[in-house]
Structures are given as C-alpha cells and as structure tokens.
Design a protein around this motif. Sequence first.
Motif: not given
Length: 506
Positions: A400-416
């Motif tokens: 499971r992937i959390s876009p909100a958490r990725l953005v919070r840590h400056g990580l790119p959100v995958p196109p999914l």
Amino acid sequence: MYFPPSPAEEAVAAELASVRPALETAYAGALDGARAAVLTRLWRALAFEPLPWVVGRERGSDGLTLRLAGGGRLDGPPPDAHATGAYVEELLLDGKPHRQAARLMAALGVPHGEEFAAELDGSTASLALSRAGQPASGTDFAPRTTREWEQRVVDGHPYHPNCRSRPGFSVAEQLAYAPEHRPVVELGLVAVRAEECLVTGGWPAELRDGRRILVPVHPWQAEHVLAHERPRSGFAAHPLMALRTLAPVAGGAHVKTALSTRLTSSVRDISGYSIETAAAVSAFAQALSERLDGRLHVTRTLGAATAHSPDLAAVLREPPEVYADAAAGERVLPVAALAWFPPARSAAWRARFARLALSVCLRALELGVALEAHGQNLLVVLSATGVPLRLVYRDLADIRISPARLVRHGLPVPPLSGRLITDDETALRRKLFGSLLTGALGATAGSAGALAEALASAAAAGLPATADTEALLTRGLPTKALTLMRLSPGVPGDQWAELPNPLAER
C-alpha cells in the motif's frame, strides 16, 4: 478414544496407496500431528476473531470457554495468539471431545460451516502428506541455497487453518508440484500474438517467437484451466514457497505463474491490474529502497505479461539471492524458514532481527509505503556467522502506497491509482502490522512471551520515533480474520481481528 479417519484423510490414503505406496506408513503416522496443527490454528481463530456466533468468551487460569449462540459452549486450553506449535489436541463442544477441526466445524452448525469444514479436512490431510514426504530423521538435509530453505517450510501458513488446503490438486499433483516434496516442475509456454498481450517492463528474447509472446504456464494450470491451449515445451524449475512461483533450474529470473485454484484463502491467478502496474511499482520501490540506507533491497520486476486474462499471465522477478555477497559467505533466508535456523532460537538473535525488521519497515511506512512483510515476502540476509544484516522484500503486488506521506517527505508520487493507493492510516498500519507483527515476527518468536521479549528489546535499542511506532507498541495488534473471511463468502475484501499486544501484558 478412537477418532476415525475423515473423508479427505481416507481419500488421500487411498490415492497414496496407488501413486506412492512407500509413503503410506509415514502418512498414517503424520495424521495425529496434522490434526493437532490444524486444530490449533482453528482454536486461535475461534478465540480471537469477531465471529458473530461467539457471544461470549470466559477466560480462566486453566483455559477458555466460548459461549455460542443457541446456548452451546466450547472449551479449550488458554489461547496463545502467537504460538506456532501444535498445542491443542482436543476441544470440548458441549462436553464432547473433538480432535479433528473439520468435524468440529461441521458440528458447530454455523453458516457456511460445512464448506469450511471440507476445506479444513483437505488441509489436515494435505498437511499430513506434506510431513510424510520429509526425509527421515538423521538424513543429511541441511539447506544450502535459498530455494532449499524455502522448501523446508512444510506446514504452510503459520496461523491459517487452511494452511495446506489445496482443492483441485490430487495426491499425485501435490507430490509433483508442491515445494515441500522438492520436485522439478516442467513449465510450458503458451504463444500469444503480441498485439493480444499486455507487456510491461522488459520481456526477454528467449520468451519471444517473432511477433509472439511466450507466456510461462504452470502444468496444473495447463491441464485444468487452459485445456484449449497447447503449450510448447518450456523449461525445468524448482517450486518455491508460494508454489506457483518457481526458480528455473538453469538460473535466472524467478517466474510467478497464474494458478487458478484457491490456496489458503485466495485464488492464485494474476490480475490485469498487477500486470499494468508492475513496472511502475517496481521502479518506485527501487527509489524507496535508496532512502533506507542499504538495509532493504526490493527484488525488481523484470517483466510482466498477460493475454488479457488472469488465467494466462506471468511475472518475471529478480532472485533475492542477488542481494547477498556469496564470496563473503552471506546467504538469504525467507523469514518463514527461520524456525529451522538454529541461531534464531536464541532470544538475543530474535531481538536483533526484530530491531532490524521493525526499524526498516517502520521507516518505510513513515515514508509512505506499507509492505506486506509476512514470512513469505520478507527475507533476511545473514552473515557467514548467521548475524542478520539487512532485508530483502519480494512480490510488490499487494503493498500500500500513501501519496500524502510521500509528499510530506519530498518523494515523488508514482503514476498509479487503484487498490495500491491509500492515505488511510488504519489501512496502512493493518497492512504492515498484520503481516510483520502478527505474521513474520510472531511466527519466528513462536509464542506471545517470546514475541514480547523481542519487541521490548527492539524498542529499548531504538525504533523510529513516529506515531506508527507508538501505535505498534501501545495498541492491540491487527491481524486478518482468516477464518471469518472463509465463513463470509459474500463479504468482499479483508476482515480484521485485534490481538492482545504482548508488550501490554508484561
């Protein structure tokens, strides 16, 4: 008291007499232990899952009594949510002893109980067959490769009562295809026109024929599901713990095949969604692993193909062994096999492993990825002396992937999009905690007390200071309600139970 063989136990014995008579005595000798193993798993479910017909639970110093809808009662020993040994040999339903999970489930008379009882019967008989096929005591059977370690996992899922349920497989097919019997399996190849396939990632030249894609097919699938196809001769491979995933004898990528039958809880086909997202998820996971200081490697998905059918698809995956330095004596073991690894029996080793697994997986969760880190997907790289060094994770189909958490840590959100994506904290924590805590670490520890000791040592040594860590250490532990799910065929998706947190009981 004599408990006669069940229908499935008798059926396996009869077929065994025909196809492998040399195993008859060992199979008969394994039945009592298999019955206890499945009954133990069922008792765990009855003791902890939110089953609607269990209306009360009364715990005493000498056991547990379940009050059943309709006025019945079921008595058994004190339950241990994390025990993996077969410690339940008998349960009393209204005073009558039961030593066979299938007959107990049928006697309970609950909705869908007859269907589940048949599965439990098959699970018990297949488990006895799996144990019967092991080398005799004293035989030199020390695993040397990762594949051999995988094949040591004889009992299947450590907590699911359907730990060895293989409906649709004859005895001959179990002996020919199941990893614990150590066969070599001949995979076939089905040629499909490229324009009729969806391919993501690379697809190797050896699995192409001009404008046709050659899709590896499991022989069981070819015979029972794809009878209209005529597979070409393919290649020999060793079945791994997942049964439908195989390691080619000649080496190279592991092959995940479709297998359209229900094993434990799920039908093992390959969805179009998994193929569509395979390359993007793999690339994303590689980027994530770079943020984890070399402590986690994720096996790359090298290619995925489907003939737009979940019954005819395959995934090619990097072998986990590539992340071990063989020259330095390193080796890779699936976590499910640690029960057979002598150093893992010490409290100090378990504590060190728990700290490694928790710190890495909690950090990944903080960044935005919940791994399904059960004992099959999670592997550990060991030094030449058996010290746990780092982790390897395989099979990205259900993270499971959390876009909100990725953005919070400056990580790119995958196109999914779709089921892999969620920001729901409960869903994210259930995915990780329900696999790592109540699966991999619990099964490795083998009891609630040993798990509590390992968790406490890991926490004292230092874990990421996050809300997820606080939830893990202070709240109940989520686990899939596997029996409730099998008794609720009309309810889609996962259902959950909450286990006592062993740290809270110290």
